[in-house]
Design a protein around this motif. Structure first.
Motif, short mmCIF file in Angstrom:
data_model
loop_
_atom_site.label_atom_id
_atom_site.label_comp_id
_atom_site.label_asym_id
_atom_site.label_seq_id
_atom_site.Cartn_x
_atom_site.Cartn_y
_atom_site.Cartn_z
N ASP A 130 4.40 -6.38 5.57
CA ASP A 130 5.07 -6.87 7.08
C ASP A 130 3.91 -6.85 7.96
O ASP A 130 3.20 -5.55 8.35
CB ASP A 130 6.15 -6.04 7.62
CG ASP A 130 6.43 -6.61 8.85
OD1 ASP A 130 5.86 -7.82 9.23
OD2 ASP A 130 7.32 -6.06 9.63
N VAL A 174 -0.30 -9.50 -5.33
CA VAL A 174 0.26 -10.22 -6.36
C VAL A 174 -0.57 -10.07 -7.82
O VAL A 174 -1.53 -10.44 -7.36
CB VAL A 174 0.61 -11.60 -5.78
CG1 VAL A 174 1.43 -12.55 -6.81
CG2 VAL A 174 1.56 -11.57 -4.54
N ARG A 183 -5.23 -8.52 -4.55
CA ARG A 183 -5.01 -8.22 -2.89
C ARG A 183 -4.92 -9.74 -2.26
O ARG A 183 -5.59 -10.52 -2.40
CB ARG A 183 -5.96 -7.41 -2.35
CG ARG A 183 -6.01 -5.86 -2.74
CD ARG A 183 -6.71 -5.15 -2.00
NE ARG A 183 -6.73 -3.66 -2.54
CZ ARG A 183 -6.85 -2.51 -2.00
NH1 ARG A 183 -6.99 -2.33 -0.44
NH2 ARG A 183 -6.62 -1.31 -2.74
N GLN A 184 -3.95 -9.70 -1.46
CA GLN A 184 -3.73 -11.03 -0.63
C GLN A 184 -4.07 -10.63 0.84
O GLN A 184 -3.51 -9.97 1.40
CB GLN A 184 -2.17 -11.33 -0.68
CG GLN A 184 -1.67 -11.48 -2.08
CD GLN A 184 -2.16 -12.59 -2.99
OE1 GLN A 184 -2.09 -13.79 -2.61
NE2 GLN A 184 -2.82 -12.34 -4.03
N THR A 219 -1.81 -2.20 6.10
CA THR A 219 -2.09 -3.56 6.25
C THR A 219 -3.66 -3.75 6.44
O THR A 219 -4.14 -4.93 6.72
CB THR A 219 -1.34 -4.58 7.46
OG1 THR A 219 -1.24 -3.55 8.36
CG2 THR A 219 0.31 -4.65 7.01
N SER A 248 -1.77 -8.82 3.50
CA SER A 248 -0.41 -9.13 3.30
C SER A 248 0.28 -8.63 2.16
O SER A 248 1.64 -8.85 2.06
CB SER A 248 -0.37 -10.56 3.71
OG SER A 248 -1.05 -11.35 2.38
N GLY A 249 -0.21 -8.11 0.95
CA GLY A 249 0.35 -7.75 -0.12
C GLY A 249 -0.61 -7.68 -1.29
O GLY A 249 -1.79 -7.86 -1.41
N ASP A 264 3.49 -5.31 -7.68
CA ASP A 264 3.52 -6.40 -6.36
C ASP A 264 4.10 -5.75 -5.39
O ASP A 264 5.20 -4.89 -5.59
CB ASP A 264 4.27 -7.64 -6.88
CG ASP A 264 3.53 -8.59 -7.86
OD1 ASP A 264 2.42 -8.12 -8.43
OD2 ASP A 264 4.14 -9.76 -8.15
N ILE A 265 3.59 -6.25 -4.29
CA ILE A 265 4.27 -5.59 -2.95
C ILE A 265 4.15 -6.41 -1.84
O ILE A 265 2.75 -7.10 -1.81
CB ILE A 265 3.68 -4.34 -2.52
CG1 ILE A 265 4.13 -3.74 -1.31
CG2 ILE A 265 1.86 -4.24 -2.36
CD1 ILE A 265 3.95 -2.22 -0.88
N GLU A 266 4.88 -6.76 -0.76
CA GLU A 266 4.67 -7.68 0.12
C GLU A 266 4.63 -6.85 1.50
O GLU A 266 5.72 -5.90 1.61
CB GLU A 266 5.88 -8.92 0.24
CG GLU A 266 5.79 -9.68 1.45
CD GLU A 266 6.65 -10.80 1.56
OE1 GLU A 266 6.72 -11.60 2.52
OE2 GLU A 266 7.52 -10.93 0.53
#
Length: 389
Positions: free
Chosen positions: A364, A378, A382-383, A48, A375-376, A360-362
């Motif tokens: 935690d 999409v 990168r988010q 993260t 945070s992930g 994509d990946i979320e």
């Protein structure tokens, strides 16, 4: 007009591994890590955190609303960039809510880039005295598990605001720099881990220091006795000491003792974070300023080195009441709140990386206490999340 460091702060991830325990797990005598290279703890970046979030978290500690308005240049310095095109500085600019009428760029030259960023910032301030520049040295050092370079990994960022009439340190002239095309350390685009010729790199580091120091003395008329301390780029804390020892015989015994004492103080933070590449020299400077009792007006020498290779020696003078503008308590809390993990957990964190194919990946982020997190991913984007916004 005085130009220099108005504010300085740093951030390192919340988890670390003990170097004695890592040595034991690798079948190495612990003293090789704790004394031989001078490292006690190694910060680990969870999935993260990346170079963008580390930089943003470091800057978040030092900027206020006035800074947000006056910062019109963000210089992101890293060899751990997350995009071949888009500057990490653009992400940080948005995450911090800075003045939209600003420049944002990314600089790269191994561990030297933040020094280049500072020199660029000085030029900008000279032309725009009311402006402020945010310079970020941010990196995650990765060599791989069970590799010769593993013990010199680390993660963190240093953020500095460069301005006219600075509160912490005026940066002097007489900079001396040197470039030579060598292959002592490099990381090809296709690799997420660095390659290094350790012995050769150590030799070049010392050679570069000796060369720029000799020219600096001629150019400035200053000597070791004029320095209260010298801070070094620290891939590991013994490296700078090796370089310092090559010139100590130029000074009296009293000056030698002062420089050696202050050198040890300058390594406290680095010893417990590890190598943060572009930020390492400035983490050393911060360690010195927050842990030594230096008088206002003291001159600090600084040696910056980036493999490949570029080196520079320059100096700064501490300003009146500079201690009032440091945030030592915040940095101490950062260290105190960190969590030690086992070697097994460290290896698990190290191997936990984003998908290489852009899937994509979320993530935690609830377990990451940092204000700003990744945070992930999409659609290959990168988010990032600023939990305060």
């Amino acid at each position: 007009m005085k130009i220099g460091i108005d504010k300085i702060g740093f951030y390192s991830p919340h988890v670390y591994v003990d170097m004695e325990k890592l040595a034991e797990a690798r079948g190495v005598e612990p003293a090789k890590f704790t004394i031989g290279i001078g490292q006690s703890q190694m910060a680990i970046a969870p999935i993260t955190q990346d170079s963008v979030t580390l930089a943003a978290n470091a800057a978040l500690q030092i900027i206020d609303e006035e800074d947000r308005e006056k910062i019109d240049f963000v210089i992101f310095c890293s060899e751990s960039g997350i995009d071949h095109s888009k500057s990490g500085g653009v992400y940080v600019h948005q995450l911090l809510g800075l003045n939209p009428h600003a420049r944002a760029v990314e600089l790269k030259q191994a561990c030297y880039a933040a020094t280049a960023g500072i020199q660029m910032a000085k030029g900008h301030i000279a032309l725009n005295p009311e402006s402020k520049v945010l310079v970020l040295g941010t990196d995650i050092a990765r060599y791989g598990l069970n590799t010769p370079g593993e013990s010199t990994q680390g993660a963190g960022a240093v953020a500095m605001i460069i301005s006219a009439n600075p509160h912490v340190m005026e940066l002097e002239q007489h900079n001396v720099y040197l470039t030579n095309d060598i292959m002592d350390f490099w990381r090809p685009i296709y690799s997420d881990k660095a390659f290094v010729d350790g012995k050769f790199s150590n030799e070049q580091y010392i050679l570069f220091f000796n060369k720029v120091w000799e020219v600096y003395k001629e150019k400035s008329g200053l000597e070791l006795k004029d320095m209260e301390a010298i801070c070094y780029h620290l891939p590991y804390t013994k490296m700078g000491l090796k370089a310092l020892r090559t010139v100590l015989d130029e000074a009296s015994e009293e000056v030698q003792e002062r420089l050696l004492k202050n050198y040890q103080t300058s390594t406290i933070y680095n010893r417990n974070v590890g190598n943060i590449y572009t930020g390492s020299l400035y983490l050393s400077l911060l360690s010195l300023l927050e842990n030594a009792d230096l008088e206002d007006g003291s001159r600090i020498g600084m040696f910056s080195y980036g493999s490949g290779a570029v080196g520079e020696f320059f100096t700064g003078v501490l300003q009146l009441n500079y201690r009032d503008y440091l945030i030592k308590e915040s940095h101490q809390q950062l260290f105190n709140k960190r969590e030690e993990v086992t070697v097994e957990k460290y290896e698990e964190i190290f191997e936990d990386v984003l998908p290489a194919d852009g899937s994509d990946i979320e993530l935690d982020i609830s377990k990451d206490p940092a204000t700003i997190c990744l945070s992930g991913v999409v659609d290959n984007k990168r988010q990032y999340v600023n939990k305060n916004r």
